[in-house]
Scaffold this motif. Structure first.
Motif, short mmCIF file in Angstrom:
data_model
loop_
_atom_site.label_atom_id
_atom_site.label_comp_id
_atom_site.label_asym_id
_atom_site.label_seq_id
_atom_site.Cartn_x
_atom_site.Cartn_y
_atom_site.Cartn_z
N ASP A 105 7.11 19.41 1.10
CA ASP A 105 7.35 18.88 -0.25
C ASP A 105 8.36 17.72 -0.24
N PRO A 106 8.00 16.61 0.41
CA PRO A 106 8.93 15.49 0.55
C PRO A 106 9.03 14.67 -0.74
N ALA A 107 10.11 13.86 -0.84
CA ALA A 107 10.31 13.00 -2.01
C ALA A 107 9.69 11.62 -1.81
N ALA A 108 9.47 11.23 -0.54
CA ALA A 108 8.89 9.92 -0.25
C ALA A 108 8.42 9.91 1.20
N TYR A 109 7.52 8.98 1.50
CA TYR A 109 7.04 8.82 2.87
C TYR A 109 7.18 7.36 3.27
N VAL A 110 7.84 7.10 4.39
CA VAL A 110 8.10 5.74 4.86
C VAL A 110 7.52 5.58 6.27
N PRO A 111 6.27 5.11 6.39
CA PRO A 111 5.72 4.86 7.73
C PRO A 111 6.21 3.53 8.27
N LEU A 112 6.68 3.53 9.51
CA LEU A 112 7.10 2.30 10.19
C LEU A 112 6.11 2.01 11.31
N ASP A 113 5.62 0.79 11.38
CA ASP A 113 4.74 0.43 12.49
C ASP A 113 4.80 -1.08 12.70
N ILE A 114 4.57 -1.51 13.95
CA ILE A 114 4.55 -2.96 14.20
C ILE A 114 3.20 -3.56 13.81
N SER A 115 2.17 -2.71 13.69
CA SER A 115 0.86 -3.23 13.30
C SER A 115 0.66 -3.06 11.80
N GLY A 116 0.70 -4.19 11.07
CA GLY A 116 0.55 -4.18 9.62
C GLY A 116 -0.78 -3.58 9.18
N ASP A 128 -3.91 8.79 -0.87
CA ASP A 128 -5.05 9.53 -1.43
C ASP A 128 -4.83 11.03 -1.33
N LYS A 129 -4.32 11.46 -0.17
CA LYS A 129 -4.14 12.91 0.05
C LYS A 129 -2.98 13.48 -0.73
N PHE A 130 -1.96 12.65 -1.00
CA PHE A 130 -0.77 13.15 -1.70
C PHE A 130 -0.49 12.28 -2.93
N PRO A 131 -1.33 12.40 -3.95
CA PRO A 131 -1.10 11.59 -5.14
C PRO A 131 0.26 11.97 -5.73
N GLY A 132 0.99 10.97 -6.15
CA GLY A 132 2.31 11.26 -6.71
C GLY A 132 3.43 11.13 -5.69
#
Ligand code: AVJ
Length: 328
Positions: A105-116, A128-132
């Motif tokens: 039940d996270p408050a936000a998701y921050v993916p980091l990657d060098i490939s945009g 899509d999987k976690f609306p909201g």
């Protein structure tokens, strides 16, 4: 405020060539033990081949780690708790992330990657999987300092670094990265990190030299990339894939070995390989309970909990950001 300024690592010049790729290859081929950094495996073809590797019966790490993530959901929930910003280092096209996010039940998701491109695709499928769930992708090289988006500044963080990618680094570089993560995530943060275990060298060598030849193709793709992107003339048919256990350093090494002597050019420069000489293309370090804990502690992380898959091949470790204190 706008999201953190992206650090674009893989720049491209007018010929569509990455100067960083060229510089790394020319430098690495000039050394007594020829070497090319493993991060250059992952062009589009290489990324697809890696996905295929994770499906090979011999390559156990992905299945073992997924098993832990599936089975230990309740414990993650209890030890990590709700309301954190999950910061994933090198998000790639992970199927593991939803398993974790669904537990805590996270408050936000921050993916980091060098490939945009990868980043946008994985951010979309997650949204899509976690609306909201607020998703804040950051295009950055996580080996350098990363500024996190302002939107998550006041949230407690959970770093997520699955896959035993830390094993690609020698100890010195791994410690640098762990310390950078500690600085990026801040006081009170946690880190959930996958670390593959030392085991029978036969099992390890098979995992990195599958019978279907996918890992061999993955390794050779690097030489193919050098030829197509850097004007190389490496005779690909005279290189063979080698995966060998180095017991002194507790790591699987991948090499490209010359099956005969030959000369070749890259970006207008001439190189030679003698029969049996190799280009070192990857290290994949393996860990014991103690060596994994020592590495984490050196990087500023105190291990709190460690989980193994049922066959005890792979570990997932939850660590807390170490609070500096006086000795001893
Ligand atoms: C993506 C770095 C975790 O070292 O096991 C797999 C890469 N190389 N087979 C690993 C890889 C050859 C993989 N990591």
């Amino acid at each position: 405020m706008a999201a953190a300024k992206a650090l674009t690592l893989v720049e491209v010049d007018r010929d569509g060539v990455s100067p960083a790729f060229r510089a790394d290859v020319l430098k690495g081929l000039s050394e007594p033990q020829k070497a090319v950094p493993a991060r250059w495996f992952y062009d589009e073809a290489g990324s697809r081949l890696f996905e295929d590797i994770t499906q090979r019966p011999e390559y156990y790490p992905t299945r073992a780690e997924t098993e832990i993530l599936t089975d230990r959901c309740a414990e993650f929930r209890e030890l990590i708790g709700p309301g954190r910003a999950v910061v994933e280092f090198g998000s790639g096209s992970s199927v593991k992330t939803p398993l974790l996010l669904g537990c805590i039940d996270p408050a936000a998701y921050v993916p980091l990657d060098i490939s945009g491109d990868f980043l946008r695709a994985s951010a979309e499928s997650l949204a899509d999987k976690f609306p909201g769930l607020p998703v804040h992708p950051v295009e950055a090289d996580f080996m350098r300092d990363v500024a996190l988006p302002e939107a998550v500044a006041n949230l407690p963080k959970l770093g997520f670094f699955p896959g035993s990618t830390i094993g690609n680094m020698v100890a010195r570089t791994a410690v640098d990265l762990l310390r950078t993560m500690r600085a990026t995530l801040g006081e009170g943060s946690q880190l959930l990190i996958g670390m593959d275990l030392i085991k029978d060298p036969g099992v390890l060598e098979a995992a990195y030299d599958d019978a279907a030849g996918v890992t061999a193709a993955f390794n050779l793709n690097l030489a193919r990339r050098i030829n197509t992107e850097l004007g190389g003339t490496i005779p690909l048919e005279s290189l063979r894939h080698v995966a060998r256990w180095n017991d002194d350093f507790a790591r699987i090494e991948m090499h490209l070995e010359a099956t005969r002597g030959f000369a070749f050019e890259v970006a207008g420069r001439r190189f030679e390989m003698a029969a049996g000489e190799t280009i070192h293309t990857e290290n994949s370090h393996k860990f014991s309970r103690r060596s994994s804990f020592t590495l984490l502690l050196a990087g500023g992380w105190t291990p709190r909990c460690r989980w193994l898959d049922t066959r005890e091949r792979f570990s997932l470790i939850l660590a807390d950001a170490t609070v500096p204190r006086s000795a001893p």
